[in-house]
Enzyme design. Structure first.
Site, PDB file in Angstrom:
ATOM      1  N   HIS A   3      -3.665   0.564  -6.593  1.00  0.00           N
ATOM      2  CA  HIS A   3      -2.582  -0.407  -6.706  1.00  0.00           C
ATOM      3  C   HIS A   3      -3.174  -1.821  -6.699  1.00  0.00           C
ATOM      4  O   HIS A   3      -4.356  -2.010  -6.451  1.00  0.00           O
ATOM      5  CB  HIS A   3      -1.637  -0.327  -5.504  1.00  0.00           C
ATOM      6  CG  HIS A   3      -1.149   1.034  -5.140  1.00  0.00           C
ATOM      7  ND1 HIS A   3       0.160   1.432  -5.371  1.00  0.00           N
ATOM      8  CD2 HIS A   3      -1.745   2.084  -4.530  1.00  0.00           C
ATOM      9  CE1 HIS A   3       0.338   2.666  -4.916  1.00  0.00           C
ATOM     10  NE2 HIS A   3      -0.814   3.088  -4.399  1.00  0.00           N
ATOM     11  N   GLU A  10      -4.986  -0.284  -2.126  1.00  0.00           N
ATOM     12  CA  GLU A  10      -4.469  -1.533  -2.665  1.00  0.00           C
ATOM     13  C   GLU A  10      -5.629  -2.507  -2.866  1.00  0.00           C
ATOM     14  O   GLU A  10      -6.454  -2.705  -1.970  1.00  0.00           O
ATOM     15  CB  GLU A  10      -3.459  -2.169  -1.702  1.00  0.00           C
ATOM     16  CG  GLU A  10      -2.180  -1.377  -1.503  1.00  0.00           C
ATOM     17  CD  GLU A  10      -1.128  -1.691  -2.564  1.00  0.00           C
ATOM     18  OE1 GLU A  10      -1.427  -2.484  -3.496  1.00  0.00           O
ATOM     19  OE2 GLU A  10      -0.011  -1.157  -2.456  1.00  0.00           O
ATOM     20  N   HIS A  43      -1.228   3.197 -10.136  1.00  0.00           N
ATOM     21  CA  HIS A  43       0.186   3.358  -9.791  1.00  0.00           C
ATOM     22  C   HIS A  43       1.037   3.421 -11.068  1.00  0.00           C
ATOM     23  O   HIS A  43       2.027   4.153 -11.142  1.00  0.00           O
ATOM     24  CB  HIS A  43       0.625   2.188  -8.904  1.00  0.00           C
ATOM     25  CG  HIS A  43       1.848   2.460  -8.104  1.00  0.00           C
ATOM     26  ND1 HIS A  43       2.456   1.501  -7.327  1.00  0.00           N
ATOM     27  CD2 HIS A  43       2.602   3.576  -7.946  1.00  0.00           C
ATOM     28  CE1 HIS A  43       3.530   2.019  -6.731  1.00  0.00           C
ATOM     29  NE2 HIS A  43       3.635   3.269  -7.094  1.00  0.00           N
TER      30      HIS A  43
END
Length: 205
Positions: free
Chosen positions: A36, A118, A154
């Site tokens: 992500h 992330e 994602h």
């Protein structure tokens, strides 16, 4: 695998309350790594707000855009800062809340069998070399503990709903770093053998 507690020594630990147990045969069912991007406020880097969001401590008054985050309970297993520093919020043995409504290879609810990473960034800013290096090292470290078979963005598991890590994420750079790290340390070759990165592309291609 069962003796590993899911916390990696290469990461700084910062516990999130937003997680729960994985269903079924996990952690032996952890086969997907999801990449992500995130920045809070959008496009601003180096702030404490991402960690605060993932740990339930965010000050919603710190920026007008944070009003939309009220009541949101979200987390990721890992967060890679622009300088390559890795922070971990949830044990990889547990289910972090990062993927939302998602599907991969016919399976719904990717949180059940995925590890979320992330990257500090956005869809419109290139990522830093240190982030790619840290992501490759993290991928190899995770694959030494979990039967990961695929790496997806994602955007690939939630098409039409999500766009991250975005068009500026260099998948080829990431693949090359994985291979280079294995070449530099032959004991790691098995750690990436057969790993498919985005849409089923194997490492050997």
């Amino acid at each position: 695998m069962s003796s590993f507690d899911g916390w990696l020594p290469l990461a700084e630990r910062y516990d999130s309350p937003y997680f729960d147990a994985r269903p079924g045969a996990a952690p032996d069912d952890i086969t997907l790594l999801v990449i992500h991007n995130i920045s809070l406020p959008l496009g601003q880097f180096g702030t404490p707000h991402v960690s605060d969001l993932f740990t339930g401590r965010i000050d919603y008054n710190a920026d007008p855009s944070f009003a939309d985050l009220r009541g949101l309970k979200v987390s990721s297993h890992f967060f890679i800062r622009r300088d390559g520093r890795v922070i971990q919020y949830v044990s990889a043995n547990d289910r972090a809340w990062h993927a939302g409504v998602s599907r991969f290879c016919g399976r719904e609810k990717c949180n059940d069998f995925a590890i979320g990473v992330e990257l500090e960034g956005s869809d419109v800013v290139p990522f830093e070399a240190a982030q790619y290096d840290a992501l490759a090292a993290l991928t190899i470290a995770l694959r030494q503990h979990y039967p990961l078979t695929d790496v997806q963005g994602h955007e690939h598991i939630a098409p039409g709903r999500k766009t991250d890590p975005g068009p500026l994420f260099d998948w080829e750079c990431y693949r090359k770093l994985l291979n280079q790290k294995a070449l530099d340390e032959p004991a790691l070759v098995s750690a990436i053998a057969g790993l498919r990165v985005v849409k089923g592309v194997p490492q050997s291609q």
